[in-house]
Write an enzyme that holds these catalytic residues in place. Structure first.
Site, PDB file in Angstrom:
ATOM      1  N   ARG A  27      12.735   5.928   8.227  1.00 52.87           N
ATOM      2  CA  ARG A  27      13.344   6.661   9.286  1.00 52.87           C
ATOM      3  C   ARG A  27      12.740   7.751  10.053  1.00 52.87           C
ATOM      4  O   ARG A  27      12.187   8.588   9.229  1.00 52.87           O
ATOM      5  CB  ARG A  27      14.763   7.227   8.817  1.00 52.87           C
TER       6      ARG A  27
ATOM      7  N   ILE B  69       6.130   3.170  -3.813  1.00 51.14           N
ATOM      8  CA  ILE B  69       6.603   2.583  -4.813  1.00 51.14           C
ATOM      9  C   ILE B  69       5.689   1.524  -5.220  1.00 51.14           C
ATOM     10  O   ILE B  69       5.505   1.415  -6.635  1.00 51.14           O
ATOM     11  CB  ILE B  69       7.929   2.032  -4.390  1.00 51.14           C
TER      12      ILE B  69
ATOM     13  N   ALA C  37       0.870  -1.168  -0.179  1.00 43.73           N
ATOM     14  CA  ALA C  37       0.178   0.205  -0.073  1.00 43.73           C
ATOM     15  C   ALA C  37       1.035   1.233   0.015  1.00 43.73           C
ATOM     16  O   ALA C  37       0.341   2.448   0.211  1.00 43.73           O
ATOM     17  CB  ALA C  37      -0.991  -0.057   1.299  1.00 43.73           C
TER      18      ALA C  37
ATOM     19  N   ASP D 115      19.944   3.678  -9.411  1.00 43.80           N
ATOM     20  CA  ASP D 115      21.568   4.373  -9.588  1.00 43.80           C
ATOM     21  C   ASP D 115      21.942   4.346 -10.957  1.00 43.80           C
ATOM     22  O   ASP D 115      22.559   5.011 -11.455  1.00 43.80           O
ATOM     23  CB  ASP D 115      22.433   3.791  -8.228  1.00 43.80           C
TER      24      ASP D 115
ATOM     25  N   ASN E  57      14.782   0.123   2.443  1.00 43.27           N
ATOM     26  CA  ASN E  57      16.257   0.355   2.756  1.00 43.27           C
ATOM     27  C   ASN E  57      16.434   0.158   4.454  1.00 43.27           C
ATOM     28  O   ASN E  57      15.628   0.083   4.972  1.00 43.27           O
ATOM     29  CB  ASN E  57      16.596   1.864   2.474  1.00 43.27           C
TER      30      ASN E  57
ATOM     31  N   HIS F  23      23.725   0.646  -1.945  1.00 43.62           N
ATOM     32  CA  HIS F  23      22.829   1.565  -2.136  1.00 43.62           C
ATOM     33  C   HIS F  23      22.769   2.938  -1.242  1.00 43.62           C
ATOM     34  O   HIS F  23      21.403   2.573  -0.254  1.00 43.62           O
ATOM     35  CB  HIS F  23      21.564   1.047  -2.564  1.00 43.62           C
TER      36      HIS F  23
END
Ligand code: NAX
Length: 326
Positions: free
Chosen positions: A92, A16, A13, A159, A131, A187
């Site tokens: 974060r 991305i 949800a 990247d 991440n 990454h």
């Protein structure tokens, strides 16, 4: 019609996934002739939002979609899957230390590794996007001992695409003429975009570039592009990350659009180029028939060597912070 394959997407949800799920459903990832069953995974508080995504997916009436599962149970979501797109991760939050972020995610990915080990197909292809992607992939791999380490990868394809795009803008030429770009390492802001082996058609690109631009513009711009997008858009890159995730899986499963061109993927190091062999490290690779090989024998100059060691060091530090979960 081929039999349907099962694709699991975590963080289904989220931003991305809101783009990625529709890419997969329209055949952009696995081909226009490949039916899919979508197994969408979210944490319980996001199941309501996920229901909305499922409604939209149904409203598209995609011919390739043969089933949709929406669940917060990873053992249901990963059941018998061929592909795992691990996008969901703990973000974060304000005041959170890097170590807390690593630990919070480590717990999520160790549980997901165990569930993959228990219920996924043995040849499942796993892509970690959430991440810190490389270290999350390392944890997932360690917690799934019955699945070959080659099946666990982390995304550095965004990247890679960013490097191609920067080169094509600088040189004012179509990026399809640019080959053999490489992203090394993590990454993160220590990743190393390497253009010393890059070709335009069959000519080395380095002859057309000056070192000042490589060092002061290209490398930092690629390393910090994510932050630049957050500043401009007020939200992190989502559509471009989804495209990169679909490209990563497409090329791994079905070969690159430009056969034998290089792609960049975080994979388990085999010690190539002297990299610690218990890391998920991005290398230049060639994908062939569902497998990949590290491009071997490249000459690494001092400029590159320094940067490759720096990003390796960061990954070793990340691994040290979560070692108890390996
Ligand atoms: P969002 O915060 O929009 O969505 C994440 C979703 O994951 C949320 O809906 C959340 O409920 C869900 N989630 C959290 N924990 C979960 C769990 N244990 N199981 C299942 N779902 C869970 O983030 P979004 O913008 O979609 O980004 C997702 C991740 O991709 C982030 O970690 C982000 O940092 C990372 N990125 C990685 C990139 C790469 O190149 N490797 C580039 C883009 C992006 O920054």
């Amino acid at each position: 019609m081929k039999p349907a394959v099962k694709v699991a997407i975590t963080g289904a949800a989220g931003n991305i996934a809101y783009s990625l799920i529709f890419q997969i459903a329209s055949g952009n990832m696995l081909g226009k002739d490949q039916p899919v069953i979508l197994q969408l995974i979210e944490i319980p508080p996001a199941l309501g939002a996920l229901e909305g995504v499922v409604m939209e997916l149904e409203d598209c009436a995609f011919p390739l979609v043969k089933g949709i599962v929406a669940t917060s149970d990873i053992n249901v979501g990963f059941d018998d899957i061929d592909y795992a797109m691990l996008v969901g991760a703990r973000p974060r939050s304000k005041g959170m230390e890097r170590k807390d972020l690593l630990l919070g995610n480590a717990e999520i990915f160790s549980a997901q590794g165990k569930a993959l080990n228990a219920v996924a197909k043995r040849d499942v292809k796993v892509l970690v996007v959430g991440n810190p992607a490389n270290t999350n992939a390392l944890i997932t791999m360690h917690n799934a001992p019955d699945i070959a380490p080659t099946q666990f990868t982390a995304m550095t394809r965004l990247d890679h695409q960013r490097t191609l795009s920067q080169l094509s803008t600088k040189l004012e030429l179509d990026h399809t003429r640019i080959h053999q770009v490489a992203i090394w390492g993590n990454h993160s802001a220590t990743q190393y975009p390497d253009v010393f082996h890059t070709l335009v058609d069959d000519q080395p690109v380095i002859e057309q570039l000056d070192m000042d631009w490589i060092e002061k513009a290209l490398i930092p711009d690629v390393q910090t592009r994510g932050a630049a997008i957050i500043n401009a858009r007020g939200a992190s890159s989502a559509a471009s990350a989804a495209v990169a995730a679909a490209l990563h899986m497409h090329d791994w499963a079905l070969n690159s659009a430009q056969p034998d061109d290089w792609v960049s993927m975080g994979i388990k190091s085999n010690g190539d180029y002297g990299i610690d062999d218990d890391l998920i490290f991005s290398f230049p690779l060639v994908c062939r028939d569902g497998e990949y090989d590290v491009v071997k024998g490249l000459e690494i100059n001092d400029f590159s060597e320094q940067r490759i060691r720096l990003t390796e060091k960061e990954l070793i530090e990340e691994r040290d912070a979560i070692r108890h979960l390996l």
